[in-house]
Design a protein around this motif. Structure first.
Motif, short mmCIF file in Angstrom:
data_model
loop_
_atom_site.label_atom_id
_atom_site.label_comp_id
_atom_site.label_asym_id
_atom_site.label_seq_id
_atom_site.Cartn_x
_atom_site.Cartn_y
_atom_site.Cartn_z
N SER A 92 112.37 111.33 41.62
CA SER A 92 112.85 111.90 42.88
C SER A 92 114.16 112.63 42.63
O SER A 92 114.87 112.36 41.65
CB SER A 92 113.06 110.80 43.92
OG SER A 92 114.17 109.99 43.56
N GLN A 93 114.49 113.54 43.53
CA GLN A 93 115.75 114.28 43.40
C GLN A 93 116.93 113.32 43.36
O GLN A 93 117.84 113.48 42.55
CB GLN A 93 115.89 115.26 44.55
CG GLN A 93 117.10 116.14 44.46
CD GLN A 93 117.13 117.22 45.54
OE1 GLN A 93 116.11 117.54 46.15
NE2 GLN A 93 118.28 117.79 45.75
N GLU A 94 116.92 112.32 44.22
CA GLU A 94 118.01 111.34 44.26
C GLU A 94 118.14 110.60 42.94
O GLU A 94 119.24 110.44 42.41
CB GLU A 94 117.76 110.35 45.40
CG GLU A 94 118.85 109.30 45.53
CD GLU A 94 118.57 108.33 46.67
OE1 GLU A 94 118.95 107.16 46.53
OE2 GLU A 94 117.99 108.75 47.69
N ASP A 95 117.01 110.16 42.37
CA ASP A 95 117.06 109.46 41.08
C ASP A 95 117.53 110.38 39.96
O ASP A 95 118.29 109.96 39.08
CB ASP A 95 115.69 108.87 40.74
CG ASP A 95 115.33 107.66 41.58
OD1 ASP A 95 116.23 107.10 42.27
OD2 ASP A 95 114.15 107.26 41.55
N ALA A 96 117.08 111.63 39.98
CA ALA A 96 117.50 112.59 38.95
C ALA A 96 119.01 112.81 39.00
O ALA A 96 119.68 112.83 37.97
CB ALA A 96 116.75 113.91 39.12
N ILE A 97 119.55 112.96 40.20
CA ILE A 97 121.00 113.15 40.35
C ILE A 97 121.74 111.90 39.87
O ILE A 97 122.77 111.99 39.21
CB ILE A 97 121.34 113.52 41.80
CG1 ILE A 97 120.83 114.94 42.09
CG2 ILE A 97 122.84 113.42 42.06
CD1 ILE A 97 120.90 115.34 43.55
N ASP A 98 121.19 110.73 40.16
CA ASP A 98 121.80 109.48 39.68
C ASP A 98 121.84 109.43 38.16
O ASP A 98 122.82 108.99 37.57
CB ASP A 98 121.05 108.27 40.22
CG ASP A 98 121.32 107.99 41.69
OD1 ASP A 98 122.28 108.57 42.26
OD2 ASP A 98 120.56 107.19 42.28
N VAL A 99 120.77 109.89 37.51
CA VAL A 99 120.72 109.92 36.04
C VAL A 99 121.82 110.84 35.50
O VAL A 99 122.56 110.48 34.58
CB VAL A 99 119.33 110.37 35.53
CG1 VAL A 99 119.37 110.71 34.04
CG2 VAL A 99 118.28 109.31 35.82
N ILE A 100 121.94 112.02 36.08
CA ILE A 100 122.95 112.98 35.62
C ILE A 100 124.35 112.42 35.86
O ILE A 100 125.21 112.49 34.97
CB ILE A 100 122.78 114.34 36.33
CG1 ILE A 100 121.41 114.94 35.99
CG2 ILE A 100 123.90 115.30 35.93
CD1 ILE A 100 121.01 116.11 36.86
N ARG A 101 124.58 111.85 37.01
CA ARG A 101 125.91 111.28 37.29
C ARG A 101 126.22 110.13 36.34
O ARG A 101 127.35 110.01 35.87
CB ARG A 101 126.00 110.83 38.75
CG ARG A 101 126.06 112.02 39.70
CD ARG A 101 126.20 111.63 41.13
NE ARG A 101 127.41 110.85 41.34
CZ ARG A 101 127.64 110.11 42.41
NH1 ARG A 101 126.76 110.05 43.38
NH2 ARG A 101 128.78 109.46 42.55
N PHE A 102 125.23 109.30 36.04
CA PHE A 102 125.44 108.21 35.08
C PHE A 102 125.83 108.78 33.72
O PHE A 102 126.76 108.28 33.07
CB PHE A 102 124.19 107.34 34.95
CG PHE A 102 124.35 106.20 33.98
CD1 PHE A 102 125.03 105.05 34.36
CD2 PHE A 102 123.85 106.29 32.70
CE1 PHE A 102 125.20 104.01 33.47
CE2 PHE A 102 124.02 105.26 31.80
CZ PHE A 102 124.70 104.10 32.18
N ALA A 103 125.13 109.83 33.29
CA ALA A 103 125.47 110.46 32.01
C ALA A 103 126.90 110.99 32.03
O ALA A 103 127.64 110.81 31.06
CB ALA A 103 124.48 111.59 31.72
N LEU A 104 127.30 111.63 33.12
CA LEU A 104 128.67 112.14 33.24
C LEU A 104 129.67 110.99 33.17
O LEU A 104 130.71 111.11 32.50
CB LEU A 104 128.83 112.91 34.54
CG LEU A 104 128.05 114.22 34.65
CD1 LEU A 104 128.09 114.75 36.07
CD2 LEU A 104 128.56 115.25 33.67
N GLU A 105 129.37 109.90 33.81
CA GLU A 105 130.26 108.73 33.79
C GLU A 105 130.38 108.14 32.40
O GLU A 105 131.40 107.52 32.07
CB GLU A 105 129.78 107.68 34.79
CG GLU A 105 129.96 108.12 36.23
CD GLU A 105 129.18 107.30 37.23
OE1 GLU A 105 128.53 106.30 36.85
OE2 GLU A 105 129.19 107.68 38.42
N GLN A 106 129.34 108.33 31.57
CA GLN A 106 129.36 107.81 30.20
C GLN A 106 130.00 108.78 29.21
O GLN A 106 130.06 108.50 28.02
CB GLN A 106 127.94 107.46 29.75
CG GLN A 106 127.24 106.46 30.63
CD GLN A 106 128.08 105.23 30.90
OE1 GLN A 106 128.54 104.56 29.97
NE2 GLN A 106 128.31 104.93 32.16
N GLY A 107 130.44 109.93 29.69
CA GLY A 107 131.14 110.87 28.82
C GLY A 107 130.38 112.13 28.47
O GLY A 107 130.90 113.00 27.76
#
Length: 92
Positions: free
Chosen positions: A35-50
């Motif tokens: 889902s769009q929401e899950d995809a955005i969560d994945v990207i944000r998690f990656a950003l939070e990890q550096g």
């Protein structure tokens, strides 16, 4: 030649990219995508990890009417992220 003084490669108009790892958005944008929401969560998690490099393309989509989906995901994720947006590079 001393590796610490080696010239860094240049990529298009971005110049040198000091990023050890990037996130490709193909699987978040094409058939079988979350889902769009899950995809955005994945990207944000990656950003939070550096992660500071997001790879996408206008063709990362399900069909012609969905073109630029990956780019829209990247924008929405970066816009919603509270980190240093000026460090993020979206490449295509």
């Amino acid at each position: 030649m001393n590796p610490s003084h080696a010239e860094k490669p240049h990529y298009g108009v971005l110049g040198a990219l000091d990023v050890p790892l990037g996130l490709g958005l193909l699987r978040l944008s094409t058939e079988g995508r979350p889902s769009q929401e899950d995809a955005i969560d994945v990207i944000r998690f990656a950003l939070e990890q550096g992660i500071r490099l997001l790879d996408t393309a206008d063709s990362y989509a399900l069909h012609d009417k969905d073109l630029h989906y990956g780019e829209r995901l990247a924008r929405q994720a970066v816009d919603a992220w509270g980190g240093p947006r000026d460090e993020v590079r979206v490449v295509t």
